[in-house]
Design an enzyme around this catalytic site. Structure first.
Site, mmCIF file in Angstrom:
data_model
loop_
_atom_site.group_PDB
_atom_site.id
_atom_site.type_symbol
_atom_site.label_atom_id
_atom_site.label_comp_id
_atom_site.label_asym_id
_atom_site.label_seq_id
_atom_site.Cartn_x
_atom_site.Cartn_y
_atom_site.Cartn_z
ATOM 1 N N ASP A 1 1.090 -0.666 -0.207
ATOM 2 C CA ASP A 1 0.335 -0.067 0.134
ATOM 3 C C ASP A 1 0.754 1.485 0.236
ATOM 4 O O ASP A 1 1.830 1.067 0.383
ATOM 5 C CB ASP A 1 -1.089 -0.178 1.562
ATOM 6 C CG ASP A 1 -2.756 1.204 0.884
ATOM 7 O OD1 ASP A 1 -2.993 0.519 0.828
ATOM 8 O OD2 ASP A 1 -2.213 1.995 1.000
ATOM 9 N N TYR B 1 -12.763 7.761 -14.856
ATOM 10 C CA TYR B 1 -12.211 6.386 -13.976
ATOM 11 C C TYR B 1 -13.082 5.447 -14.608
ATOM 12 O O TYR B 1 -11.993 3.952 -14.421
ATOM 13 C CB TYR B 1 -13.424 6.876 -12.230
ATOM 14 C CG TYR B 1 -12.874 5.831 -11.941
ATOM 15 C CD1 TYR B 1 -12.131 4.692 -10.892
ATOM 16 C CD2 TYR B 1 -13.842 4.935 -11.553
ATOM 17 C CE1 TYR B 1 -11.789 3.816 -10.027
ATOM 18 C CE2 TYR B 1 -14.355 3.960 -10.761
ATOM 19 C CZ TYR B 1 -13.248 3.267 -9.896
ATOM 20 O OH TYR B 1 -12.735 1.719 -8.560
ATOM 21 N N GLN C 1 -5.111 -4.708 -5.524
ATOM 22 C CA GLN C 1 -7.364 -4.043 -4.651
ATOM 23 C C GLN C 1 -7.084 -2.441 -4.858
ATOM 24 O O GLN C 1 -7.614 -1.748 -5.332
ATOM 25 C CB GLN C 1 -7.701 -4.226 -3.489
ATOM 26 C CG GLN C 1 -8.274 -5.577 -3.503
ATOM 27 C CD GLN C 1 -8.949 -5.818 -4.387
ATOM 28 O OE1 GLN C 1 -10.425 -5.570 -3.832
ATOM 29 N NE2 GLN C 1 -8.972 -7.043 -5.086
ATOM 30 N N THR D 1 -4.925 6.730 -0.127
ATOM 31 C CA THR D 1 -6.043 5.850 0.308
ATOM 32 C C THR D 1 -6.385 4.836 1.184
ATOM 33 O O THR D 1 -7.463 5.465 1.665
ATOM 34 C CB THR D 1 -7.305 6.186 -0.639
ATOM 35 O OG1 THR D 1 -6.690 4.873 -1.895
ATOM 36 C CG2 THR D 1 -7.497 6.949 -2.289
HETATM 37 C C1 UD2 Z 1 -18.936 3.980 -8.879
HETATM 38 C C2 UD2 Z 1 -19.357 2.501 -9.726
HETATM 39 C C3 UD2 Z 1 -18.883 1.507 -8.217
HETATM 40 C C4 UD2 Z 1 -17.217 1.547 -7.976
HETATM 41 C C5 UD2 Z 1 -16.906 3.411 -7.168
HETATM 42 C C6 UD2 Z 1 -15.691 3.514 -7.239
HETATM 43 C C7 UD2 Z 1 -21.378 3.111 -10.704
HETATM 44 C C8 UD2 Z 1 -22.446 2.366 -10.650
HETATM 45 N N1 UD2 Z 1 -20.290 2.061 -9.920
HETATM 46 O O1 UD2 Z 1 -19.510 4.310 -7.712
HETATM 47 O O2 UD2 Z 1 -19.126 0.422 -8.732
HETATM 48 O O3 UD2 Z 1 -16.587 1.164 -8.997
HETATM 49 O O4 UD2 Z 1 -17.609 3.938 -8.439
HETATM 50 O O5 UD2 Z 1 -15.338 4.316 -6.775
HETATM 51 O O6 UD2 Z 1 -20.453 3.633 -11.332
HETATM 52 N N2 UD2 Z 1 -24.159 11.135 -4.633
HETATM 53 C C9 UD2 Z 1 -24.974 11.663 -2.864
HETATM 54 N N3 UD2 Z 1 -24.417 12.383 -2.843
HETATM 55 C C10 UD2 Z 1 -23.025 12.542 -2.224
HETATM 56 C C11 UD2 Z 1 -22.109 11.030 -2.903
HETATM 57 C C12 UD2 Z 1 -22.817 10.465 -3.840
HETATM 58 O O7 UD2 Z 1 -26.266 12.114 -4.010
HETATM 59 O O8 UD2 Z 1 -22.400 13.214 -1.242
HETATM 60 C C13 UD2 Z 1 -25.152 10.708 -4.859
HETATM 61 C C14 UD2 Z 1 -23.718 9.516 -6.382
HETATM 62 O O9 UD2 Z 1 -24.366 10.998 -6.805
HETATM 63 C C15 UD2 Z 1 -23.962 8.777 -7.038
HETATM 64 C C16 UD2 Z 1 -24.298 7.667 -6.117
HETATM 65 O O10 UD2 Z 1 -24.917 8.656 -4.612
HETATM 66 O O11 UD2 Z 1 -25.668 8.853 -7.927
HETATM 67 C C17 UD2 Z 1 -23.627 7.307 -5.656
HETATM 68 O O12 UD2 Z 1 -21.745 7.301 -5.344
HETATM 69 P P1 UD2 Z 1 -21.177 6.685 -5.045
HETATM 70 O O13 UD2 Z 1 -19.834 8.268 -5.039
HETATM 71 O O14 UD2 Z 1 -21.076 6.482 -3.560
HETATM 72 O O15 UD2 Z 1 -20.878 5.265 -6.290
HETATM 73 P P2 UD2 Z 1 -20.599 5.636 -7.593
HETATM 74 O O16 UD2 Z 1 -21.780 5.324 -8.259
HETATM 75 O O17 UD2 Z 1 -20.359 7.253 -8.143
#
Ligand code: UD2
Length: 321
Positions: free
Chosen positions: A32, A146, A78, A36
């Site tokens: 690591d 990403y 990972q 993060t």
């Molecule tokens: C993506 C991938 C996931 C993983 C991750 C790594 C998808 C569907 N999933 O997660 O598998 O690889 O990236 O980082 O692409 N949100 C809010 N408020 C906040 C934070 C987030 O509303 O304060 C929403 C955000 O806009 C999204 C959802 O919550 O619609 C999930 O967001 P996330 O950042 O937890 O994960 P996501 O889906 O980008």
């Protein structure tokens, strides 16, 4: 058991994989760079009868990475710089961490004669195309940097199976959540972030109308998928991609409601603009992993939320006013 290397062993998912392997008596090396990952996740891994052989190493350092691969038979890769919005803000740093790092690891593995690599891929590869549930046969349509980096890593994995015979297996994680997910960064996964915010009495912000859905997957299910994929016969898994999820979709509004109930939080959320590069919906077909290596998620959404909340309550009890 073969000698194993876990990259990102101080991170959220990597530390759980490492801990489970050590508990099973495996000989494990972990690396690591703490970009993060957290040192506190390492402490329990360095204690006890089966101690981790820890190497502080950044995958962008090709020579150090190659050294870390020596004598290893199986790698759980990972280490990554996760987060869609972080990659939108700073694509260059994400690119070198996720893609150059993965390439260096593959080269190190090739030189060391590593037999198998299990790679943490991302459900974000599917993008916003129509058609649910997501199947591995669908054409990837990544949007933000990403997912492009993670998908390119998958193609590299497949290439190293076809060209060099390393048994690479790609596991597309669908929004993994649970204990040890970092809750206090602007780029934290939504579940961890909302939990800590509610514990602190702060109103979480939902990006968009909250009707976006995710196939939220408790971390223990992801760990089991990794271990099963490592043990499966090569003809079932090598060079292949598998969804790792629960096969259920839950909206953010629903998630907010359940978390609020568990934490006795009585304020409504704040609704803000949709996040750049965000995906509207995500739901997996998990039959391929079930058939190839017997993947069977044991911890459902609500049970996962309960366990997660209990852990954060204990962990952050003193930090919350
Ligand atoms: C993506 C991938 C996931 C993983 C991750 C790594 C998808 C569907 N999933 O997660 O598998 O690889 O990236 O980082 O692409 N949100 C809010 N408020 C906040 C934070 C987030 O509303 O304060 C929403 C955000 O806009 C999204 C959802 O919550 O619609 C999930 O967001 P996330 O950042 O937890 O994960 P996501 O889906 O980008």
């Amino acid at each position: 058991m073969p000698k194993i290397l876990v990259t990102g062993c101080a991170g959220f998912i990597g530390s759980w994989i490492t801990q489970t392997l050590l508990e099973r008596g495996a000989t494990v090396r972990g690396l690591d760079n703490f970009e993060t990952g957290l040192r506190e996740n390492l402490d329990p891994l360095l204690a006890g009868p089966h101690r981790l052989d820890f190497v502080e190493c950044d995958l962008r350092d090709a020579d150090a990475t190659a050294r870390a691969c020596e004598g290893v038979e199986v790698i759980f890769h990972q280490a990554a710089r996760p987060s869609v919005p972080r990659s939108v803000k700073d694509p260059g740093t994400s690119h070198t961490a996720n893609l150059d790092g993965t390439f260096n690891l593959l080269e190190g593995a090739r030189a060391a004669g590593v037999r198998r690599i299990i790679y943490a891929a991302s459900s974000s590869a599917y993008g916003n195309q129509p058609g649910f549930p997501r199947r591995e046969t669908m054409m990837p349509m990544p949007i933000a940097p990403y997912p492009v980096q993670k998908l390119a890593g998958e193609f590299y994995m497949k290439s190293y199976w076809q060209v060099y015979g390393i048994e690479t297996v790609c596991l597309r994680y669908f929004n993994i959540f649970g204990p040890r997910q970092v809750p206090n960064s602007p780029y934290s996964g939504v579940m961890a972030k909302f939990t800590l915010q509610m514990m602190r009495g702060e109103r979480p912000t939902i990006h968009g109308d909250g009707e976006q859905g995710r196939d939220f997957t408790y971390v223990e299910n992801a760990v089991s998928a990794n271990l099963l994929a490592a043990e499966a016969s090569a003809d079932k898994v090598a060079g292949r991609v598998f969804n790792v999820a629960c096969g259920d979709r839950h909206t953010l509004n629903e998630t907010f409601r359940i978390l609020a109930q568990l934490l006795d939080f009585r304020e409504p959320p704040i609704y803000g603009p949709t996040r750049e590069g965000d995906i509207q919906n995500s739901l997996a077909d998990i039959s391929a992993a079930r058939e190839a290596f017997g993947y069977d998620p044991q911890v459902g959404f609500e049970e996962g939320l309960r366990r997660t909340v209990a852990w954060y309550r204990q962990q952050y009890a003193t930090a919350v006013p």
